[in-house]
Design an enzyme around this catalytic site. Structure first.
Site, PDB file in Angstrom:
ATOM      1  N   ASN A 185      -5.382   9.794   8.431  1.00 46.87           N
ATOM      2  CA  ASN A 185      -6.020   9.324   9.644  1.00 46.87           C
ATOM      3  C   ASN A 185      -5.222   8.335  10.344  1.00 46.87           C
ATOM      4  OD1 ASN A 185      -7.704   7.962  11.393  1.00 46.87           O
ATOM      5  ND2 ASN A 185      -8.952   7.110  10.142  1.00 46.87           N
ATOM      6  N   LYS A 214      -5.491   6.503  13.080  1.00 46.24           N
ATOM      7  CA  LYS A 214      -6.457   5.614  13.902  1.00 46.24           C
ATOM      8  C   LYS A 214      -5.619   5.358  15.137  1.00 46.24           C
ATOM      9  CE  LYS A 214      -7.502   3.848   9.301  1.00 46.24           C
ATOM     10  NZ  LYS A 214      -8.088   2.486   8.560  1.00 46.24           N
ATOM     11  N   HIS A 246     -16.498   7.768  10.875  1.00 44.07           N
ATOM     12  CA  HIS A 246     -15.466   6.582  10.054  1.00 44.07           C
ATOM     13  C   HIS A 246     -16.040   5.276  10.218  1.00 44.07           C
ATOM     14  CE1 HIS A 246     -12.062   4.265   9.061  1.00 44.07           C
ATOM     15  NE2 HIS A 246     -11.650   5.398   8.414  1.00 44.07           N
ATOM     16  N   GLU A 287     -14.748   2.467  10.711  1.00 40.41           N
ATOM     17  CA  GLU A 287     -14.661   1.683  11.882  1.00 40.41           C
ATOM     18  C   GLU A 287     -15.387   2.176  13.351  1.00 40.41           C
ATOM     19  OE1 GLU A 287     -10.281   2.430  11.448  1.00 40.41           O
ATOM     20  OE2 GLU A 287     -10.301   1.321   9.601  1.00 40.41           O
ATOM     21  N   GLU A 333     -15.755   6.679   1.558  1.00 46.47           N
ATOM     22  CA  GLU A 333     -14.834   5.867   1.917  1.00 46.47           C
ATOM     23  C   GLU A 333     -15.619   4.409   1.663  1.00 46.47           C
ATOM     24  OE1 GLU A 333     -11.365   7.229   4.206  1.00 46.47           O
ATOM     25  OE2 GLU A 333     -12.827   6.536   5.920  1.00 46.47           O
ATOM     26  N   GLY A 361      -7.842   0.134   4.275  1.00 47.99           N
ATOM     27  CA  GLY A 361      -6.688  -0.740   4.788  1.00 47.99           C
ATOM     28  C   GLY A 361      -6.779  -2.142   4.198  1.00 47.99           C
ATOM     29  N   SER A 389      -7.197   3.325   0.436  1.00 45.19           N
ATOM     30  CA  SER A 389      -6.161   2.871  -0.027  1.00 45.19           C
ATOM     31  C   SER A 389      -5.380   3.971  -1.042  1.00 45.19           C
ATOM     32  CB  SER A 389      -6.104   1.345  -0.575  1.00 45.19           C
ATOM     33  OG  SER A 389      -6.628   0.386   0.358  1.00 45.19           O
TER      34      SER A 389
HETATM   35  C1  PEP Z   1      -9.041   5.387   6.450  1.00 43.32           C
HETATM   36  O1  PEP Z   1      -8.619   5.166   7.569  1.00 43.32           O
HETATM   37  O2  PEP Z   1      -9.986   6.273   6.537  1.00 43.32           O
HETATM   38  C2  PEP Z   1      -8.551   4.734   5.320  1.00 43.32           C
HETATM   39  C3  PEP Z   1      -8.908   5.458   3.992  1.00 43.32           C
HETATM   40  O3  PEP Z   1      -7.516   3.770   5.262  1.00 43.32           O
HETATM   41  P1  PEP Z   1      -6.459   3.150   4.272  1.00 43.32           P
HETATM   42  O4  PEP Z   1      -6.122   4.735   3.502  1.00 43.32           O
HETATM   43  O5  PEP Z   1      -5.600   2.628   5.051  1.00 43.32           O
HETATM   44  O6  PEP Z   1      -7.225   2.367   3.329  1.00 43.32           O
END
Ligand code: PEP
Length: 247
Positions: free
Chosen positions: A9, A11, A91, A93, A163, A169, A209
């Site tokens: 992803n 973003k 997501h 965000e 998630e 992040g 992560s």
């Molecule tokens: C994400 O953007 O869905 C995500 C899991 O980001 P990261 O791997 O950077 O934690």
């Protein structure tokens, strides 16, 4: 046997030139050990589709209406025209900064399916909810809200990404045990709603992560079929290492 599914992803990252360079570096490296893909900004979708032979291309969002007065939005038909077959929905965000609700995500998932696309539906609890021991109730409610009214055969083909918001992040990943347990309860909720065949078929990703050095551990778990990866999906080398980790 569920085929592993690994999506990056990006973003709000990458220009068209950067997206092209990424595909030139990664696409030929993609194996058939998993469905590999990246969710990219709207502006780079065309470039990514044009430069892809194996790496799937996903949008990061779409609207549920087909067209109309929705300034700044993109419809499923517009994604279809570009040859985009995957879309990430809900997501954290989008939920956090753009107030998306389970109801919106549910409508979007239904429209994506109607348009022949595969939704990757995101669920996950916040840090506050995790610390208050509310993970199970929050995640079960998100799963049932987002999948409400969908056809069982369609649910078999979609993807759910668990998630935990506190692990996105932040460099702070959920332990393998937490990730497995929560993915198992996502599957259990799908079982309650749609029956055992659907629960055994639906693919569930962990996200938060995930990096080249920890992906194998997550993938070894019974209910984790893949990963949704933010930061580590941005660089050619780290995405190639992730591909290599799926044997
Ligand atoms: C994400 O953007 O869905 C995500 C899991 O980001 P990261 O791997 O950077 O934690």
């Amino acid at each position: 046997m569920r085929k592993p599914i690994i999506f990056g992803n990006w973003k709000m990252n990458k220009t068209n030139a950067e997206a092209k360079a990424f595909f030139e570096g990664v696409d030929a490296h993609v194996t058939d050990k998993a469905d590999f893909g990246v969710a990219v900004p709207f502006t780079t979708l065309g470039t990514c589709v044009d430069n892809s032979t194996k790496l799937h291309v996903a949008a990061q969002n779409m609207h549920f209406e087909a067209n109309g007065a929705y300034t700044g939005e993109i419809s499923a038909g517009m994604l279809n025209e570009l040859g985009v077959k995957w879309v990430v929905l809900g997501h954290s965000e989008r939920r956090q900064y753009f107030n998306e609700t389970d109801k919106d995500i549910n409508k979007k998932a239904a429209v994506a399916i109607e348009n022949g696309m595969i939704p990757i539906v995101c669920v996950g609890e916040t840090l506050y909810e995790f610390e208050a021991d509310k993970t199970e109730s929050v995640v079960r409610k998100q799963v049932s809200g987002c999948l409400s009214g969908l056809n069982a055969d369609d649910v078999k083909n979609l993807v759910i990404a668990y998630e935990p918001v506190w692990a996105i992040g932040t460099g702070k990943s959920a332990t393998v045990e937490i990730a497995q347990n929560t993915c198992a309860l996502v599957r259990d909720e799908v079982r309650n709603l749609f029956g055992n065949d659907v629960a055994e078929a639906v693919r569930i990703q962990y996200g938060g992560s995930v990096k080249p050095n920890n992906i194998e551990e997550y993938m070894s778990q019974a209910d984790i079929d893949g990963a949704l990866i933010g930061g580590a999906s941005l660089e050619v080398d780290s995405f190639k290492e992730i591909i290599d980790a799926i044997k």
